[in-house]
Enzyme design. Structure first.
Site, PDB file in Angstrom:
ATOM      1  N   PRO A  60       0.830  -1.203   0.000  1.00 16.59           N
ATOM      2  CA  PRO A  60       0.000   0.000   0.000  1.00 16.59           C
ATOM      3  C   PRO A  60       0.866   1.255   0.000  1.00 16.59           C
ATOM      4  CG  PRO A  60      -0.058  -1.098   2.148  1.00 16.59           C
ATOM      5  CD  PRO A  60       0.631  -2.017   1.207  1.00 16.59           C
ATOM      6  N   VAL A  61       0.418   2.242  -0.731  1.00 20.08           N
ATOM      7  CA  VAL A  61       1.156   3.500  -0.858  1.00 20.08           C
ATOM      8  C   VAL A  61       0.648   4.485   0.195  1.00 20.08           C
ATOM      9  CG1 VAL A  61       1.427   5.500  -2.370  1.00 20.08           C
ATOM     10  CG2 VAL A  61       1.688   3.197  -3.282  1.00 20.08           C
TER      11      VAL A  61
ATOM     12  N   ALA B 155       1.137   4.350   3.398  1.00 18.02           N
ATOM     13  CA  ALA B 155       0.782   3.710   4.661  1.00 18.02           C
ATOM     14  C   ALA B 155       1.867   3.861   5.710  1.00 18.02           C
ATOM     15  CB  ALA B 155       0.498   2.227   4.422  1.00 18.02           C
ATOM     16  N   GLY B 156       3.058   4.236   5.276  1.00 20.29           N
ATOM     17  CA  GLY B 156       4.165   4.354   6.230  1.00 20.29           C
ATOM     18  C   GLY B 156       5.264   3.351   5.955  1.00 20.29           C
TER      19      GLY B 156
ATOM     20  N   ALA C 226      10.586   5.171  -2.041  1.00 25.47           N
ATOM     21  CA  ALA C 226      10.744   4.099  -3.033  1.00 25.47           C
ATOM     22  C   ALA C 226      10.334   4.570  -4.419  1.00 25.47           C
ATOM     23  CB  ALA C 226       9.936   2.861  -2.620  1.00 25.47           C
TER      24      ALA C 226
ATOM     25  N   ASP D  49      14.598   6.921   4.651  1.00 27.49           N
ATOM     26  CA  ASP D  49      13.861   6.090   3.706  1.00 27.49           C
ATOM     27  C   ASP D  49      14.564   5.995   2.363  1.00 27.49           C
ATOM     28  OD1 ASP D  49      11.968   5.672   5.616  1.00 27.49           O
ATOM     29  OD2 ASP D  49      10.384   6.848   4.642  1.00 27.49           O
TER      30      ASP D  49
END
Lengths: 328, 328
Positions: free
Chosen positions: B111-112, B114-115, B121, B162
């Site tokens: 899921p995009v 969502a954390g 990415a 990230d």
């Protein structure tokens, strides 16, 4: 030689649980739920204890490493309270040099053994009742010291927190060396209660082991709890309940990090917060037991929410009076 | 001029959330869920973005002081991802001095929004795909820096966590100044997800305000988080998963004390622990979002428990590979 009735308030721990073992301050409050001891001198020198009206609460379920399950019943809780009464009478007899017999009838507004300081309250009330029945006047400071002695005798080690607060009433900040009474207005709390899954002794030992494994980390957590207690003292004395509540929430997270909270405690805490509590935390050693919520505007709602979440719940207020002779 | 497909892994934060803002280290891990960008050069100079297969998740509900409720929809989440793609292409064009057009088709295993580090990415994969489509080779270190630039451009401020971890793969400990890859064996986690009730920005601001109100207290909590991260680094590099799990639980309590956990997060965490997880904590900024559980012996049970507790859940593993060209 007359019948007297003495009562002593229960106690909720507000801030500083567990860290107090490592020299940090802690804050506790006497509540308007009382334990009563009626004492009637006997001519035969015997000590008789009647505890018909002693509601005990809280099953301790211990699952051993080998899967063996031991359940300490409510009966055990009541019996435990009785051992405080017996020791209290021994201590009082010795202190007063008054070895006469007495019949004691014990009753309580609050559940015994739930984490509301009833061990201390029963010791406090028994000592004062015994003394009063034979015409002695003990100050509540004297009673506090003697009751602490009782707790140490029965438990092996004990903080003076509960005996001090039950004997003197009000809110106190207490360190290993010192104590001081806070002056402030009302503090309406909602108490929630869930069955305990661990004993205080085991929880204190678990924290001790955690601290041995991670000294710097747990040291910082203890420092944080100590700082929360000092901030809470100022907030309490300024009657700044919003800050008191926020510090309760912070202290709860720190207790969570020590591993002494449980899923059921968390359910009650979040139910209370959703129902309007400004702050909520476990009170005492954890592993179940007491949850306190500060909800000046939503006492009813928070009580109901905690009951729906699976706890017993009742509102309490600060009681500025400690142990007192109610009759006789 | 050829079609290429590049993928980049999602990222879970393991330790040190929030404290990283105040100079403490943090640890994050690339997971075996990937976001893919297929890039096909265009002759007309246009950039076209197709995101048919972009599952977006997570409603952000904002209740303003005046009671006004703003809901950011899943559509908004997908649109948000698109702004990272557009900026990534701008940054790549500039860096490569290659202003040609491209058609990008984006899809995701996870899921995009969502954390799980999907913003990073998508930036990582877009940059690498754009470069590869025109025959350039960028190292993953270069891609990490460029993707961090993208995140800073879109968000205003961003940790390099990230983008670094998605570009390089594996587990990294990161401070404001430095980063280092941890060498260790597998780390099987179960991810749980609940809808977010607060934005990262609001949560970071709340912690900032808390720290301004209680500098010593929050300072000690940040110190504790920093110490937990360093202990976790050693435990991870020794493959001592029991200690890793215990430190996850401690870190969770500290996040709870910062006020970034929620009742729903706690429900998932305690459900996971009851189902056999050795450790469980929120992952990321909190206020809902991702929960991670370490349960090497009970992956299925923990997944089911988190779903019963109201979350979406799936197992993940460490992915030692970062961004890579899968086709072309």
């Amino acid at each position: 030689m007359r019948q007297v009735v003495v009562s002593a308030p229960g106690v909720v721990k507000l801030f500083g649980e567990h860290a107090v073992v490592y020299g940090k301050p802690a804050i506790a409050m006497a509540i308007n739920k009382r334990l009563r001891v009626a004492a009637l001198p006997r001519s035969d020198g015997h000590v008789k204890i009647i505890a018909r009206d002693l509601k005990a609460m809280g099953l301790i379920i211990n699952v051993a490493g080998n899967g063996e399950i031991a359940i300490e019943t409510e009966y055990g809780m009541a019996m435990n309270a009785i051992s405080y009464v017996r020791t209290a009478i021994e201590v009082a007899k010795k202190y007063l040099r008054e070895p006469r017999g007495v019949e004691l009838d014990i009753s309580s507004d609050m559940p015994v053994g739930a984490g509301l300081g009833t061990s201390a309250a029963v010791a406090v009330a028994s000592i004062k009742a015994y003394a009063s029945a034979f015409g002695y006047h003990l100050t509540n400071d004297e009673v506090a010291s003697l009751a602490h002695e009782v707790e140490k005798t029965v438990q092996g080690a004990a903080s003076p927190m509960d005996s001090t607060v039950s004997a003197l009433g009000g809110i106190h900040i207490i360190t290993l060396q010192d104590r001081s009474r806070l002056s402030m207005g009302p503090l309406p709390l909602v108490v929630g209660y869930v069955d305990r899954e661990s004993t205080t002794k085991d929880l204190v030992n678990n924290v001790k082991e955690l601290r041995a494994r991670y000294p710097a980390l747990i040291g910082s957590i203890m420092d944080a709890i100590g700082e929360a207690v000092l901030l809470a003292r100022n907030a309490l004395e300024s009657n700044d309940l919003a800050t008191v509540a926020e510090l309760m929430n912070i202290n709860q997270g720190l207790l969570e990090s020590l591993g002494v909270s449980t899923g059921r405690i968390n359910s009650l805490i979040y139910a209370a917060r959703r129902a309007g509590a400004l702050g909520a935390k476990l009170s005492g050693a954890g592993g179940g037991g007491i949850v306190i919520a500060l909800a000046p505007e939503a006492v009813k709602e928070v009580k109901i929410a905690m009951e729906i979440a699976g706890g017993h719940s009742f509102p309490v207020e600060k009681d500025d009076e400690g142990a007192r002779v109610d009759e006789g």
